[in-house]
Design an enzyme around this catalytic site. Structure first.
Site, mmCIF file in Angstrom:
data_model
loop_
_atom_site.group_PDB
_atom_site.id
_atom_site.type_symbol
_atom_site.label_atom_id
_atom_site.label_comp_id
_atom_site.label_asym_id
_atom_site.label_seq_id
_atom_site.Cartn_x
_atom_site.Cartn_y
_atom_site.Cartn_z
ATOM 1 N N TYR A 221 4.461 5.525 6.033
ATOM 2 C CA TYR A 221 4.680 6.947 6.088
ATOM 3 C C TYR A 221 5.211 7.288 7.480
ATOM 4 O O TYR A 221 5.350 6.393 8.327
ATOM 5 C CB TYR A 221 3.355 7.706 5.805
ATOM 6 C CG TYR A 221 2.231 7.313 6.735
ATOM 7 C CD1 TYR A 221 1.993 8.011 7.908
ATOM 8 C CD2 TYR A 221 1.418 6.214 6.424
ATOM 9 C CE1 TYR A 221 0.964 7.634 8.768
ATOM 10 C CE2 TYR A 221 0.402 5.831 7.280
ATOM 11 C CZ TYR A 221 0.184 6.527 8.457
ATOM 12 O OH TYR A 221 -0.799 6.118 9.298
ATOM 13 N N GLU B 126 10.961 6.339 5.843
ATOM 14 C CA GLU B 126 9.497 6.435 5.873
ATOM 15 C C GLU B 126 9.166 7.795 5.281
ATOM 16 O O GLU B 126 9.469 8.829 5.886
ATOM 17 C CB GLU B 126 8.965 6.340 7.316
ATOM 18 C CG GLU B 126 9.252 5.032 8.028
ATOM 19 C CD GLU B 126 8.358 3.875 7.602
ATOM 20 O OE1 GLU B 126 7.435 4.096 6.794
ATOM 21 O OE2 GLU B 126 8.595 2.762 8.079
ATOM 22 N N ARG C 132 0.806 -1.231 0.000
ATOM 23 C CA ARG C 132 0.000 0.000 0.000
ATOM 24 C C ARG C 132 0.833 1.272 0.000
ATOM 25 O O ARG C 132 0.278 2.372 -0.116
ATOM 26 C CB ARG C 132 -0.908 -0.001 1.224
ATOM 27 C CG ARG C 132 -0.142 -0.030 2.535
ATOM 28 C CD ARG C 132 -1.040 -0.448 3.674
ATOM 29 N NE ARG C 132 -0.305 -0.625 4.913
ATOM 30 C CZ ARG C 132 -0.814 -1.224 5.985
ATOM 31 N NH1 ARG C 132 -2.043 -1.718 5.948
ATOM 32 N NH2 ARG C 132 -0.099 -1.349 7.079
ATOM 33 N N GLU C 133 2.146 1.155 0.094
ATOM 34 C CA GLU C 133 3.000 2.347 0.223
ATOM 35 C C GLU C 133 3.424 2.850 -1.159
ATOM 36 O O GLU C 133 4.605 2.849 -1.519
ATOM 37 C CB GLU C 133 4.181 2.009 1.146
ATOM 38 C CG GLU C 133 3.687 1.648 2.550
ATOM 39 C CD GLU C 133 4.719 0.978 3.447
ATOM 40 O OE1 GLU C 133 5.907 0.970 3.100
ATOM 41 O OE2 GLU C 133 4.314 0.446 4.510
HETATM 42 O O1 0X9 Z 1 7.021 -1.752 10.201
HETATM 43 C C1 0X9 Z 1 7.777 -1.631 9.253
HETATM 44 O O2 0X9 Z 1 8.184 -2.576 8.584
HETATM 45 C C2 0X9 Z 1 8.227 -0.235 8.848
HETATM 46 N N1 0X9 Z 1 7.152 0.716 8.979
HETATM 47 S S1 0X9 Z 1 5.861 0.652 7.977
HETATM 48 O O3 0X9 Z 1 4.840 1.534 8.488
HETATM 49 N N2 0X9 Z 1 6.262 1.208 6.561
HETATM 50 O O4 0X9 Z 1 5.431 -0.687 7.858
HETATM 51 C C3 0X9 Z 1 9.352 0.233 9.761
HETATM 52 C C4 0X9 Z 1 10.591 -0.585 9.718
HETATM 53 C C5 0X9 Z 1 11.687 0.085 10.457
HETATM 54 N N3 0X9 Z 1 12.207 -0.714 11.499
HETATM 55 C C6 0X9 Z 1 11.836 -0.549 12.796
HETATM 56 N N4 0X9 Z 1 11.049 0.373 13.168
HETATM 57 N N5 0X9 Z 1 12.380 -1.365 13.671
HETATM 58 ZN ZN ZN Z 2 6.381 -0.159 5.064
#
Ligand code: 0X9
Ligand code: ZN
Length: 415
Positions: free
Chosen positions: A307, A381, A176-177
């Protein structure tokens, strides 16, 4: 009737005069363009000229004819008229100066004013590559659950193909991104279309080999366009559940088994899979990373998401661990965030992924750092911070890709 006959004789003559051998192009080396002044009553002369010429460039003109003529026929043609002049001495040389035929048109910047279908994204990549065949190549690395090839573009500069360490950029792991697809494509488009005319871009392309895959989760992306706009995962099933999809960003085989940063429930958005790396998409992606590690090495890895406006680096799997080159990661991220902000004020938050956002196990950047030996590994993001979220309006595509490009430029310069 007369003109039909004339036409057929011209066509048959022209055909026999310049017909190429199978699959070969007509060779006009030494052919000349001759301007022949025509007398008043000229139909007979015209017919004779057409017999001798390879092509008439201005058929129907009554005052003069411009004709392409083989060198051995020049005397015979000019003898038919009282006045003639040679306009071009070597048609073959003139054609060479014109340059290679662009079979496909290079996509225009207007591409970045709308979202597009998966099929059109593949066409974009192929058209872009088709405009820069001497410094780019389409590559694939494995395929999706439903058999779509994970397709990317490899871009290189002065040292030639594969001569520099790698910058690897992955987009759209989360279906969805959509802004991530556009952004990664903009990177490729900028690198290729600005190379010749912009010294900064040339230096970037001459410094690294770029491997950009705009859509690493094609099945999910297609599903987000055909069925469920907010779909995140791939489209893989498990026998134990009717729920579909693994989160490819929880499936990488590095610290995958650590609890807390992913779900073991197939119905969850962050389902990690049954075993480490058990999605075909992950197999393709980690194969690419491993191969590049084992050849020229990976200097910079970017996984582009939306995001939230974050730039994050390892680790995702442990909020207390500090990566050995944390200070360097922070330094590049600080400067990239400033470069992005300088474009139109968009503010990014930067920091180690787990401590800054939340814990993730089996995510891409922990793998590229821990197994891929990448010097730098970042998750971006992109816009926004939640107003529109995943469904960022098309009017924000261009502002987003342009500001994010400055982040990439900054990182590549510093890396
Ligand atoms: O959850 C994820 O995979 C990423 N965010 S998203 O909203 N695009 O799904 C973030 C991944 C970054 N890694 C950590 N936050 N540990
Ligand atoms: Zn993501």
């Amino acid at each position: 009737m007369k003109s039909l006959l004339l036409l057929s004789s011209l066509v048959s003559y022209t055909y026999s005069a310049v017909v190429p051998r199978a699959e070969e192009q007509v060779d006009y080396s030494g052919f000349k363009v001759v301007r022949l002044e025509l007398p008043e009553a000229n139909s007979d002369i015209e017919a004779q000229i057409e017999e001798l010429a390879a092509h008439v460039l201005n058929p129907g003109k009554t005052s003069h004819l411009d004709v392409v003529v083989a060198p051995e026929s020049v005397d015979a043609v000019t003898a038919l008229v009282t006045e003639s002049s040679i306009i071009n001495e070597d048609v073959g040389a003139a054609l060479a100066e014109e340059g290679e035929l662009l079979i496909q048109e290079v996509p225009a910047e207007s591409w970045f004013t709308a979202y597009h279908s998966y099929a059109d994204h593949l066409t974009f990549l192929r058209d872009l590559q088709g405009g820069f065949t001497s410094q780019s190549e389409i590559f694939t690395t494995g395929s999706s659950v439903q058999g779509r090839a994970l397709t990317g573009i490899h871009i290189w500069g002065s040292g030639g193909k594969g001569s520099k360490p790698a910058v690897v950029i992955h987009g759209t792991v989360h279906a969805r991104e959509w802004i991530s697809t556009m952004t990664t494509e903009y990177f490729a488009w900028q690198l290729l279309t600005k190379y010749a005319g912009n010294a900064t871009v040339k230096a970037l392309v001459d410094k690294f080999d770029y491997y950009i895959i705009p859509v690493v989760n094609p099945d999910g992306f297609v599903y987000s366009q055909t069925t469920d706009r907010l779909w995140r995962k791939n489209r893989q099933t498990v026998s134990s559940s009717s729920c579909v999809g693994r989160d490819i960003n929880r499936n990488w085989p590095y610290k995958w088994e650590v609890p807390g940063g992913a779900s073991t429930n197939p119905c969850s958005e962050t389902y990690k899979g049954q075993t480490a790396g058990d999605s075909p998409e992950n197999l393709g992606l980690r194969t690419q990373i491993n191969q590049l590690r084992d050849s020229g090495g990976v200097t910079l890895y970017l996984d582009i998401h939306s995001y939230g406006q974050y730039i994050l680096w390892p680790y995702g799997y442990d909020c207390n661990l500090v990566v050995h080159n944390d200070a360097q990661h922070r330094s590049l991220a600080t400067r990239a965030a400033a470069a992005i902000r300088a474009v139109s004020g968009t503010r990014y938050t930067i920091g180690p992924a787990c401590a800054t956002l939340y814990a993730t196990t089996g995510d891409s950047t922990d793998y590229t750092d821990g197994v891929g030996n990448a010097t730098y590994s970042y998750t971006y993001e992109l816009r926004d911070t939640g107003n529109y979220g995943f469904t960022l309006p098309a009017s924000q595509i261009q502002p987003t890709v342009r500001e994010t490009w400055e982040g990439l430029v900054s990182m590549v310069k510093d890396a």
